[in-house]
Enzyme design. Structure first.
Site, PDB file in Angstrom:
ATOM      1  N   TYR A 136     -16.058 -12.242 -46.819  1.00  0.00           N
ATOM      2  CA  TYR A 136     -15.529 -13.609 -46.694  1.00  0.00           C
ATOM      3  C   TYR A 136     -14.162 -13.614 -46.009  1.00  0.00           C
ATOM      4  O   TYR A 136     -13.570 -14.680 -45.775  1.00  0.00           O
ATOM      5  CB  TYR A 136     -15.435 -14.214 -48.098  1.00  0.00           C
ATOM      6  CG  TYR A 136     -15.401 -15.724 -48.161  1.00  0.00           C
ATOM      7  CD1 TYR A 136     -16.528 -16.481 -47.870  1.00  0.00           C
ATOM      8  CD2 TYR A 136     -14.242 -16.391 -48.538  1.00  0.00           C
ATOM      9  CE1 TYR A 136     -16.499 -17.858 -47.956  1.00  0.00           C
ATOM     10  CE2 TYR A 136     -14.204 -17.773 -48.619  1.00  0.00           C
ATOM     11  CZ  TYR A 136     -15.345 -18.502 -48.323  1.00  0.00           C
ATOM     12  OH  TYR A 136     -15.307 -19.867 -48.416  1.00  0.00           O
ATOM     13  N   LYS A 153      -8.659 -20.393 -45.758  1.00  0.00           N
ATOM     14  CA  LYS A 153      -8.563 -21.333 -46.881  1.00  0.00           C
ATOM     15  C   LYS A 153      -7.222 -21.194 -47.592  1.00  0.00           C
ATOM     16  O   LYS A 153      -6.671 -22.176 -48.097  1.00  0.00           O
ATOM     17  CB  LYS A 153      -9.722 -21.102 -47.860  1.00  0.00           C
ATOM     18  CG  LYS A 153     -11.100 -21.421 -47.278  1.00  0.00           C
ATOM     19  CD  LYS A 153     -11.242 -22.873 -46.847  1.00  0.00           C
ATOM     20  CE  LYS A 153     -12.687 -23.247 -46.570  1.00  0.00           C
ATOM     21  NZ  LYS A 153     -12.813 -24.640 -46.072  1.00  0.00           N
TER      22      LYS A 153
END
Lengths: 81, 260
Positions: free
Chosen positions: B153, B160
């Protein structure tokens, strides 16, 4: 330059391959393009011709030939409009 | 009594499907007119617009790749021309390249950061001008990957984290303009994107694994976004609200199963 040649130019530049290896029968897989290469190529072609290639359509492409034919059709329709 | 968001205008980036669609429908159900931004899926965006209109509010769709600053400008030029204002911005559009840290390329980094982080800044800059004099809400959608390590990720998690930090800066700088800025961070949510991740084996299939015993669904996120768009939430500023069924605070809890 024809639509076909322009599409091949764009794809070759993004995937970093020699333009000669892109044939109408070939696929993105053949030239070892990853999913990011593919979406970037689609976006670059859209921007170059000011057309739209939704994923729903792009997923139907079986080869560069299908891709090029779709772009040619869109460009022709746009010129008519 | 009129619905809480009656007369408000909301832009939902990536609003055609998944979490963005759920947010668009929730805000519409509260009376807001909705602009659905989409990029790759026109049909689904237009279907979402129809669903929004069925709720009795106005809907429009604008195609824009928010990863491209020029396209963001074009989108806001259209909004400025057609509406001359905006009350709510939802930074929901996201993309990403799932790769381990050592395999992250410049291209993968730029692509992901441009869409997930830079776009939020540029959209907030343009949106806040359209909120001038009246105030507004800016809500971004993040994920647990900002604070926790999820397999492959990498870049999305970093983007993020940037988004959540940006939220804090925006919240303080825009507070005097009465613009309320927050983020909602979700764990894995049952969407097409998640199915893709699991199918590509980029993420283990943990679809039952929350202490609550069910997956987080898009509507769970939409409900919290709607709350943050309400006046009741106006003293929450620059925060990241986690919606994960308790997953992040209970790493050692054996996920409960729903009773048959």
């Amino acid at each position: 330059m024809s639509v076909e040649e322009q599409v091949k130019d764009i794809v070759a530049k993004i995937v970093h391959v020699d333009k000669g290896v892109i044939t109408r029968e070939g696929t993105f897989k053949d030239i070892k393009a990853d999913s990011l290469d593919i979406v970037q190529a689609l976006v670059a072609v859209e921007d170059a011709f000011d057309i739209e290639i939704p994923d729903e359509e792009a997923q139907k492409f079986q080869s560069f030939g299908d891709f090029i034919s779709y772009v040619e059709k869109q460009v022709t329709e746009k010129e008519k409009a | 009594m009129s619905p809480p968001l009656a007369g408000k205008l909301a832009l939902v980036t990536g609003g055609g499907r998944g979490i963005g669609k759920a947010i668009a429908l929730k805000l519409a159900s509260q009376g807001a007119d909705i602009i659905v931004n989409f990029f790759r899926h026109r049909e689904t965006a237009e279907e979402t617009a129809k669903d929004i209109e069925a709720l009795g509010v106005k809907a429009s769709v604008i195609r824009a790749n928010v990863g491209n600053p020029a396209k963001i400008d074009e989108m806001f030029d259209i909004i400025n021309r057609d509406f001359g204002r905006l009350d709510i911005l939802i930074n929901n559009a996201a993309s990403g390249v799932g790769r381990p840290v050592m395999d992250v390329t410049v291209k993968a980094w730029d692509w992901t950061m441009d869409i997930n982080a830079k776009a939020a800044l540029l959209c907030a800059q343009r949106a806040s001008k359209l909120m001038e004099g009246r105030g507004g809400k800016i809500i971004s959608i993040s994920s647990l990957g900002s604070s926790f390590v999820l397999p492959t990720y990498t870049v999305v998690g970093v983007s993020k984290a940037a988004l959540e930090a940006l939220t804090r800066y925006l919240a303080i700088e825009l507070a005097p303009k009465n613009i309320c800025v927050n983020t909602v961070a979700a764990s894995a949510v049952e969407t097409e994107a998640l199915k893709f991740y699991i199918k590509e084996q980029l993420m283990p299939d943990t679809r039952q694994a929350t202490p609550v015993g069910r997956m987080v669904i898009p509507e769970d996120i939409a409900n919290v976004v709607a709350f943050l768009c309400s006046e009741e939430a106006s003293m929450i500023r620059g925060q990241t609200v986690i919606v994960d069924g308790g997953t992040s605070i209970a790493p050692f809890v054996i996920p409960s199963k729903e009773k048959d």
